[in-house]
Scaffold this motif. Sequence first.
Motif, PDB file in Angstrom:
ATOM      1  N   PHE A 177       0.807  -1.229   0.000  1.00 49.35           N
ATOM      2  CA  PHE A 177       0.000   0.000   0.000  1.00 49.35           C
ATOM      3  C   PHE A 177       0.836   1.273   0.000  1.00 49.35           C
ATOM      4  O   PHE A 177       0.289   2.365  -0.109  1.00 49.35           O
ATOM      5  N   GLN A 178       2.168   1.125   0.145  1.00 51.28           N
ATOM      6  CA  GLN A 178       3.096   2.249   0.051  1.00 51.28           C
ATOM      7  C   GLN A 178       2.707   3.400   0.984  1.00 51.28           C
ATOM      8  O   GLN A 178       2.688   4.573   0.599  1.00 51.28           O
ATOM      9  N   GLU A 179       2.411   3.056   2.200  1.00 46.16           N
ATOM     10  CA  GLU A 179       2.134   4.036   3.251  1.00 46.16           C
ATOM     11  C   GLU A 179       3.307   4.062   4.228  1.00 46.16           C
ATOM     12  O   GLU A 179       3.941   3.029   4.479  1.00 46.16           O
ATOM     13  N   PRO A 180       3.625   5.222   4.799  1.00 49.32           N
ATOM     14  CA  PRO A 180       4.747   5.304   5.744  1.00 49.32           C
ATOM     15  C   PRO A 180       4.442   4.591   7.055  1.00 49.32           C
ATOM     16  O   PRO A 180       3.328   4.692   7.588  1.00 49.32           O
ATOM     17  N   THR A 181       5.418   3.869   7.572  1.00 49.98           N
ATOM     18  CA  THR A 181       5.201   3.101   8.804  1.00 49.98           C
ATOM     19  C   THR A 181       4.972   4.007  10.005  1.00 49.98           C
ATOM     20  O   THR A 181       4.288   3.613  10.949  1.00 49.98           O
ATOM     21  N   HIS A 182       5.557   5.241   9.984  1.00 53.88           N
ATOM     22  CA  HIS A 182       5.375   6.095  11.162  1.00 53.88           C
ATOM     23  C   HIS A 182       3.909   6.488  11.327  1.00 53.88           C
ATOM     24  O   HIS A 182       3.426   6.657  12.446  1.00 53.88           O
ATOM     25  N   LYS A 183       3.184   6.608  10.220  1.00 54.84           N
ATOM     26  CA  LYS A 183       1.763   6.934  10.335  1.00 54.84           C
ATOM     27  C   LYS A 183       0.980   5.732  10.865  1.00 54.84           C
ATOM     28  O   LYS A 183       0.080   5.880  11.698  1.00 54.84           O
ATOM     29  N   MET A 184       1.315   4.549  10.369  1.00 53.00           N
ATOM     30  CA  MET A 184       0.647   3.347  10.881  1.00 53.00           C
ATOM     31  C   MET A 184       0.922   3.182  12.366  1.00 53.00           C
ATOM     32  O   MET A 184       0.013   2.873  13.153  1.00 53.00           O
ATOM     33  N   ASN A 185       2.170   3.388  12.781  1.00 52.35           N
ATOM     34  CA  ASN A 185       2.514   3.247  14.196  1.00 52.35           C
ATOM     35  C   ASN A 185       1.768   4.261  15.055  1.00 52.35           C
ATOM     36  O   ASN A 185       1.320   3.948  16.168  1.00 52.35           O
ATOM     37  N   THR A 186       1.637   5.483  14.542  1.00 51.99           N
ATOM     38  CA  THR A 186       0.912   6.520  15.282  1.00 51.99           C
ATOM     39  C   THR A 186      -0.553   6.149  15.435  1.00 51.99           C
ATOM     40  O   THR A 186      -1.125   6.264  16.528  1.00 51.99           O
TER      41      THR A 186
END
Length: 337
Positions: A177-186
């Motif tokens: 999905f090419q989403e940044p991991t920092h956003k998922m972690n947040t």
Amino acid sequence: MANKPGPITLKKGDPLFAEGDSSDAMYVVKSGGIAITKRKGDGEIELARIMPGQLFGEMAFFDNRPRSAGARAALPGTVVIALPFSALHAQFKTFPEWLKSMVRTVNENLRNANKRIQALEKLEKEDEQKFPPHTVTKLCGILTLVAARHGEKESHEDKESLVVPGGTLRNYTIQIFQEPTHKMNTLMEWLGELGILDVESLGEGQQQIRFHKYELLCNFTEWYNKWLFTADDKKISIDESEMPILKALMFYAEKQEKEEDGSYKLFVNNIRNHSLEDLDYLVDIGDYDSLINKKVLGEKLQEEGGITVSFKPEVMERVLPFWEILFHIQKKDGLKK
């Protein structure tokens, strides 16, 4: 404070200079530490911490601009050595012109570089804090997809949960999905505060995600996506000020039987008389009007024993938990103050 060269002793919290002060010296930290601060609203934020052996306040030596930030002692027993510009200028005049020109150029380049870095950091910070609706639904969709495909059921504290390897979620987030991991972690941190999931450390950098309320997250994701694409005149939008009313209705509904048609009928007089004691806040008779106008509640009716309002439990089940999640995300994202 720096008319003379030499040491200046500061107690923790003592100011050395304030933002906007005229610049008359640079300093070297001998012991303790100096906090570089910036005004923000009625308070201030710390931009940097200057430790022993480090120099600060030197940028104004050439342009004599006012202090762009403040400085105060960050630790007990802080000592700084003041180097007044007046004495330094006398020595600087003895430098060859080419050297003076070079030093001025380096100083200006550093100042411009600092400005660019600060601008980039600001943009990056703003980007990290922005969770627009489509990002929320996408990240929640990734979580529920991975849990459905790769989650293993486990019994945890007498409750069933779904457990997903952290590496699997990371691969889906970044590679597919090419989403940044920092956003998922947040987002997972925020969902964890609501008890929906937990991120558990397994040691050596390994993690697993334990879903406690997988169905709730699935239903929220589907509801929010559908709500976003619903025409404005057909949407039911809840204000955060209405949430205590909804919670009070559910609290008292759970204490009585449903009507024959499956709805709950509550006497608002009784809620007004007991809410302060039961819930620590007062719910008055007029507080329901906005929810009635939105068709979340039925009309108030005068019946024997007092005024009643009614509602279908399935409507409340859609409204209350989903808006609770949404308001929590918006608060954390800084959209609501």
